[in-house]
Design an enzyme around this catalytic site. Structure first.
Site, mmCIF file in Angstrom:
data_model
loop_
_atom_site.group_PDB
_atom_site.id
_atom_site.type_symbol
_atom_site.label_atom_id
_atom_site.label_comp_id
_atom_site.label_asym_id
_atom_site.label_seq_id
_atom_site.Cartn_x
_atom_site.Cartn_y
_atom_site.Cartn_z
ATOM 1 N N ARG A 1 0.659 10.836 0.144
ATOM 2 C CA ARG A 1 0.612 9.640 -0.723
ATOM 3 C C ARG A 1 0.953 10.128 -2.117
ATOM 4 O O ARG A 1 0.255 11.000 -2.658
ATOM 5 C CB ARG A 1 -0.771 9.002 -0.690
ATOM 6 N N HIS B 1 5.426 1.261 1.303
ATOM 7 C CA HIS B 1 4.204 1.581 2.045
ATOM 8 C C HIS B 1 4.509 1.305 3.527
ATOM 9 O O HIS B 1 3.992 0.356 4.129
ATOM 10 C CB HIS B 1 3.050 0.718 1.527
ATOM 11 N N GLN C 1 1.821 0.968 6.454
ATOM 12 C CA GLN C 1 1.062 -0.274 6.314
ATOM 13 C C GLN C 1 1.839 -1.443 6.928
ATOM 14 O O GLN C 1 1.307 -2.212 7.725
ATOM 15 C CB GLN C 1 0.803 -0.541 4.813
ATOM 16 N N ASP D 1 -1.285 -8.928 -2.062
ATOM 17 C CA ASP D 1 -1.743 -7.600 -2.482
ATOM 18 C C ASP D 1 -2.197 -7.735 -3.927
ATOM 19 O O ASP D 1 -1.933 -8.749 -4.588
ATOM 20 C CB ASP D 1 -0.577 -6.596 -2.345
ATOM 21 N N CYS E 1 -3.373 -5.964 2.509
ATOM 22 C CA CYS E 1 -3.504 -4.542 2.866
ATOM 23 C C CYS E 1 -4.811 -3.943 2.355
ATOM 24 O O CYS E 1 -5.288 -2.951 2.899
ATOM 25 C CB CYS E 1 -2.313 -3.768 2.306
ATOM 26 N N ARG F 1 -4.338 -0.096 11.842
ATOM 27 C CA ARG F 1 -3.555 1.023 11.282
ATOM 28 C C ARG F 1 -3.757 2.287 12.102
ATOM 29 O O ARG F 1 -2.846 3.088 12.250
ATOM 30 C CB ARG F 1 -3.928 1.230 9.808
HETATM 31 N N1 CP Z 1 -4.087 -0.386 2.412
HETATM 32 C C1 CP Z 1 -4.238 0.903 2.062
HETATM 33 O O1 CP Z 1 -3.298 1.710 2.132
HETATM 34 O O2 CP Z 1 -5.485 1.226 1.669
HETATM 35 P P1 CP Z 1 -5.947 2.587 0.959
HETATM 36 O O3 CP Z 1 -5.281 2.618 -0.390
HETATM 37 O O4 CP Z 1 -7.423 2.493 0.884
HETATM 38 O O5 CP Z 1 -5.476 3.742 1.803
HETATM 39 N N1 NVA Z 2 0.223 -2.031 -4.095
HETATM 40 C C1 NVA Z 2 -1.008 -1.302 -3.956
HETATM 41 C C2 NVA Z 2 -1.258 -0.969 -2.527
HETATM 42 C C3 NVA Z 2 -2.540 -0.264 -2.241
HETATM 43 C C4 NVA Z 2 -2.737 0.058 -0.797
HETATM 44 C C5 NVA Z 2 -0.954 -0.038 -4.799
HETATM 45 O O1 NVA Z 2 0.068 0.644 -4.802
HETATM 46 O O2 NVA Z 2 -1.934 0.244 -5.479
#
Ligand code: CP
Ligand code: NVA
Length: 309
Positions: A108, A135, A138, A227, A267, A293
């Protein structure tokens, strides 16, 4: 071996293969506890290395269970403890070590270029666990959830997105092209997808429409996605942005413009974009969405490691 960086790079046929495998695996382990291993333990002896440069709850836990249920194990690295960030070790050398010790790397990151840079030097698959532009794990999982709940191919459904033009929407747009579904995007004019994404939409096909009126964007919707308005590391004037999204809050009134059995997906984590009534209504399927997931990521791991049946 296959990487999983962006849905764009993966054929629809392979994406479908992943979803089919996930469904089969999910059904086969209905009576098993979280840490019990799937029959055949297909990833026995394999190690998934994970690294998070940004916060995570769901992605971290779901990849943990995913590799465990396949018979393997996982190790989570903290970027602040690595020479990569502290002592100036290169991505190249780090990648070579990761390849010697692990069988897949989930990252990530705050920088899309890092995924490409790691990919260059890794001899194991890299999985994008969220980047500024996408993402993908997801959204592939969300396609699974939509088809599971609606019991129809997603191509026969109307999907709406109410929210910011962020990484999650980036992957949803690609999914709309890969799986051929109608996608209506509702966002304020100043927060529409950038030129690169608009060009990608135009070049590929035109089942995607953008509205600056949230009611229009949810008309006839079978599914409404949302989101947080403010994503992690979003370098904006937060108060101003939240104010600009005020009319895009998902509440009962807005849901009434969609189909009666329209479901709400998010998400998570959530912010102010949805009210409590909708979030906790029976049409909200966010907990099922989060749990799925695990199942889809198992099949992503098998695809990446090259043993997807
Ligand atoms: N939806 C998602 O990716 O959640 P986290 O940021 O908690 O991993
Ligand atoms: N768009 C959000 C998604 C989190 C899972 C972010 O990047 O913070």
């Amino acid at each position: 071996m296959k990487h999983f960086i962006n849905l764009k790079d993966i054929t629809t046929q392979d994406l479908r293969k992943i979803l089919k495998d996930a469904k089969k695996r999910k059904n086969a382990r209905k009576k098993l506890n979280n840490l019990e291993v799937d029959k055949g333990a297909p990833l026995r002896g394999k190690l998934l290395i994970q690294m998070f440069e940004k916060s995570s709850l769901r992605t971290r836990l779901s990849f943990y269970l995913a590799i465990k249920q396949l018979g393997g194990s996982t190790l989570t690295l903290r970027p602040d403890e690595l020479h990569l960030t502290k002592g100036g070790e290169s991505i190249e050398d780090t990648a070579k070590i990761l390849s010697n010790f692990g069988n897949a790397f989930m990252l990530r990151t705050d920088d899309d270029r890092k995924l490409e840079e790691f990919k260059k030097y890794l001899s194991i698959p890299i999985i994008n666990g969220l980047s500024p532009s996408s993402h993908p794990t997801q959204i592939l999982s969300d396609v699974f959830t939509v088809e599971e709940i609606k019991k129809k191919p997603i191509s026969k459904l109307n999907i709406s997105w109410i929210g910011d033009s962020n990484n999650v929407l980036g992957s949803l747009i690609v999914a709309s092209i890969k799986f051929s579904f109608n996608l209506k995007i509702g966002c304020p004019r100043n927060y529409q997808p950038n030129k690169g994404i608009m060009n990608y939409i135009k070049k590929n096909r035109n089942k995607i429409s953008i509205y600056n009126n949230p009611k229009k964007a949810v008309e006839e919707a079978d599914v409404i996605f949302s989101d947080k308005v403010i994503s992690m590391n979003d370098k904006v004037n937060k108060n101003k942005k939240l104010k600009n999204f005020k009319n895009f809050k998902i509440n009962k009134k807005l849901m009434n413009f969609a189909k009666k059995n329209c479901i709400f997906l998010h998400c998570l984590p959530r912010g102010e974009e949805v009210d409590e009534q909708v979030f906790s209504s029976k049409n909200s399927k966010v907990w099922q969405q989060a749990k799925n997931r695990v199942h889809v990521q198992k099949s992503i791991l098998l695809y990446c490691i090259g043993i997807l049946r």
